[in-house]
Structure formats: structure tokens, C-alpha cells
Design a protein around this motif. Structure first.
Motif, PDB file in Angstrom:
ATOM      1  N   ASP A 127     -33.973  38.184  33.722  1.00  0.00           N
ATOM      2  CA  ASP A 127     -33.810  39.427  34.466  1.00  0.00           C
ATOM      3  C   ASP A 127     -32.648  40.183  33.834  1.00  0.00           C
ATOM      4  O   ASP A 127     -31.492  39.993  34.205  1.00  0.00           O
ATOM      5  CB  ASP A 127     -33.544  39.145  35.946  1.00  0.00           C
ATOM      6  CG  ASP A 127     -33.504  40.409  36.787  1.00  0.00           C
ATOM      7  OD1 ASP A 127     -33.309  41.513  36.221  1.00  0.00           O
ATOM      8  OD2 ASP A 127     -33.637  40.284  38.019  1.00  0.00           O
ATOM      9  N   GLU A 128     -32.990  41.026  32.872  1.00  0.00           N
ATOM     10  CA  GLU A 128     -31.941  41.746  32.138  1.00  0.00           C
ATOM     11  C   GLU A 128     -31.162  42.695  33.034  1.00  0.00           C
ATOM     12  O   GLU A 128     -29.959  42.870  32.857  1.00  0.00           O
ATOM     13  CB  GLU A 128     -32.549  42.481  30.948  1.00  0.00           C
ATOM     14  CG  GLU A 128     -32.996  41.523  29.854  1.00  0.00           C
ATOM     15  CD  GLU A 128     -33.423  42.235  28.585  1.00  0.00           C
ATOM     16  OE1 GLU A 128     -32.878  43.314  28.301  1.00  0.00           O
ATOM     17  OE2 GLU A 128     -34.293  41.698  27.885  1.00  0.00           O
ATOM     18  N   SER A 129     -31.828  43.303  34.018  1.00  0.00           N
ATOM     19  CA  SER A 129     -31.119  44.247  34.892  1.00  0.00           C
ATOM     20  C   SER A 129     -30.060  43.537  35.736  1.00  0.00           C
ATOM     21  O   SER A 129     -28.997  44.090  36.009  1.00  0.00           O
ATOM     22  CB  SER A 129     -32.097  45.005  35.784  1.00  0.00           C
ATOM     23  OG  SER A 129     -32.773  44.123  36.651  1.00  0.00           O
ATOM     24  N   ALA A 130     -30.355  42.309  36.142  1.00  0.00           N
ATOM     25  CA  ALA A 130     -29.381  41.525  36.917  1.00  0.00           C
ATOM     26  C   ALA A 130     -28.451  40.726  36.010  1.00  0.00           C
ATOM     27  O   ALA A 130     -27.441  40.191  36.467  1.00  0.00           O
ATOM     28  CB  ALA A 130     -30.112  40.574  37.869  1.00  0.00           C
ATOM     29  N   GLY A 131     -28.807  40.616  34.733  1.00  0.00           N
ATOM     30  CA  GLY A 131     -27.989  39.838  33.803  1.00  0.00           C
ATOM     31  C   GLY A 131     -28.059  38.348  34.056  1.00  0.00           C
ATOM     32  O   GLY A 131     -27.071  37.632  33.893  1.00  0.00           O
ATOM     33  N   THR A 132     -29.255  37.861  34.469  1.00  0.00           N
ATOM     34  CA  THR A 132     -29.417  36.444  34.779  1.00  0.00           C
ATOM     35  C   THR A 132     -30.673  35.889  34.101  1.00  0.00           C
ATOM     36  O   THR A 132     -31.560  36.635  33.683  1.00  0.00           O
ATOM     37  CB  THR A 132     -29.552  36.218  36.295  1.00  0.00           C
ATOM     38  OG1 THR A 132     -30.707  36.912  36.768  1.00  0.00           O
ATOM     39  CG2 THR A 132     -28.312  36.687  37.030  1.00  0.00           C
ATOM     40  N   SER A 141     -25.707  33.219  33.857  1.00  0.00           N
ATOM     41  CA  SER A 141     -25.344  34.623  33.757  1.00  0.00           C
ATOM     42  C   SER A 141     -25.388  35.007  32.286  1.00  0.00           C
ATOM     43  O   SER A 141     -24.891  34.255  31.434  1.00  0.00           O
ATOM     44  CB  SER A 141     -23.943  34.854  34.317  1.00  0.00           C
ATOM     45  OG  SER A 141     -23.532  36.175  34.046  1.00  0.00           O
ATOM     46  N   LEU A 142     -25.962  36.153  31.994  1.00  0.00           N
ATOM     47  CA  LEU A 142     -26.042  36.631  30.604  1.00  0.00           C
ATOM     48  C   LEU A 142     -24.889  37.581  30.268  1.00  0.00           C
ATOM     49  O   LEU A 142     -24.836  38.139  29.199  1.00  0.00           O
ATOM     50  CB  LEU A 142     -27.377  37.332  30.367  1.00  0.00           C
ATOM     51  CG  LEU A 142     -28.607  36.465  30.551  1.00  0.00           C
ATOM     52  CD1 LEU A 142     -29.872  37.297  30.481  1.00  0.00           C
ATOM     53  CD2 LEU A 142     -28.639  35.338  29.538  1.00  0.00           C
ATOM     54  N   ARG A 143     -23.983  37.754  31.190  1.00  0.00           N
ATOM     55  CA  ARG A 143     -22.881  38.734  30.984  1.00  0.00           C
ATOM     56  C   ARG A 143     -21.675  38.110  30.378  1.00  0.00           C
ATOM     57  O   ARG A 143     -21.417  36.987  30.404  1.00  0.00           O
ATOM     58  CB  ARG A 143     -22.528  39.357  32.316  1.00  0.00           C
ATOM     59  CG  ARG A 143     -23.740  40.093  32.823  1.00  0.00           C
ATOM     60  CD  ARG A 143     -23.521  40.718  34.164  1.00  0.00           C
ATOM     61  NE  ARG A 143     -24.832  41.121  34.602  1.00  0.00           N
ATOM     62  CZ  ARG A 143     -25.127  42.303  35.071  1.00  0.00           C
ATOM     63  NH1 ARG A 143     -24.214  43.197  35.191  1.00  0.00           N
ATOM     64  NH2 ARG A 143     -26.343  42.602  35.444  1.00  0.00           N
TER      65      ARG A 143
END
Length: 139
Positions: free
Chosen positions: A109-114, A137-139
Motif C-alpha cells: 500500500d504505497e499511499s499508506a507506506g506499508t 513501514s516503507l517510510r
């Protein structure tokens, strides 16, 4: 490997092989405080009907998630995990045991960064953790 900042659904993000020995079990027992004798005594494991000395379940789970932590480079990016123990890891007194892990992106989920990473965790050709998943978390 793919950068943890940009992954695609289905990407294999990590693979690992962990050699577990009886010494590993003793060290884990000392660190965790889990001194259940099925994890280090063949006679006790046999007496309770086990096929041999077993690796601690939480050690197996920790090894499984370690490859994702190594790939991320920061354990704080792991936001959750779960698994179901399906088969034991039997640790031979001489050969030990090899636990293999393959980690694949199952949801991104790129918009949520997960993302959710699904783990395939095997020993001796058998899956030892079912529904093994790590959220990151992708952030």
C-alpha cells in the motif's frame, strides 16, 4: 534485493538459511529464560513422545523475521508479525538443523507506506510456520 522503499507485489525481498545447533538452543535458552528440557535433553524429548530435541518456537519465529529486518536495515520498520507453528524443528545433536526462509511482498500500500511480507519457513522440506507474516513501514 529490492529497496525497502519501493517494492512490488510478489517481489522476493529476502531469502536466508539459518543453521541451528544444540549450542544455539543453549544460548537462546539463556537469553530467553526458556529452559524447558525438551530443548536440550534427548531423554526428556523421547519421554514425552517427541522425535528429538526441538528448537524453541520463538527462536524459529525470530529467525524467520530476521531476514526481513536485515533487508530493511532497521528493526523499527517492522510494525507487526504473526505465525502459526505447524511442525517442530528437530535439532540433531551432530548435524543441527537448517531453517530456510523466503520472504515475498504479499500486499503493498504505497499511499499508506506499508506492506505485508509473507514468509515461507521450512525445515527438512516441511513448512514449520504457517500464515507467517510481517508488516512493515516503507517510510
Amino acid at each position: 534485493m529490492t529497496s525497502p522503499r519501493r517494492i512490488l507485489l510478489g517481489d522476493t525481498v529476502a531469502k536466508a538459511r539459518y543453521h541451528v545447533t544444540r549450542e544455539s538452543l543453549v544460548r537462546y535458552a539463556g537469553a530467553s529464560g526458556d529452559f524447558n528440557s525438551i530443548h536440550y535433553r534427548d531423554d526428556v524429548a523421547d519421554a514425552v513422545g517427541l522425535p528429538g530435541v526441538l528448537a524453541h518456537g520463538m527462536l524459529t519465529l525470530g529467525l524467520a523475521t530476521q531476514c526481513v529486518v536485515d533487508w530493511l536495515g532497521d528493526p523499527a520498520l517492522v510494525t507487526g508479525y504473526r505465525a502459526r507453528f505447524t511442525k517442530p524443528v528437530i535439532v540433531d545433536p551432530d548435524q543441527g538443523a537448517v531453517v530456510e526462509v523466503v520472504a515475498k511482498a504479499a500486499e503493498v500500500d504505497e499511499s499508506a507506506g506499508t506492506a505485508r511480507i509473507d514468509l515461507t519457513v521450512t525445515f527438512d522440506g516441511h513448512t514449520v510456520l504457517g500464515k507467517s507474516q510481517v508488516w512493515i513501514s516503507l517510510r
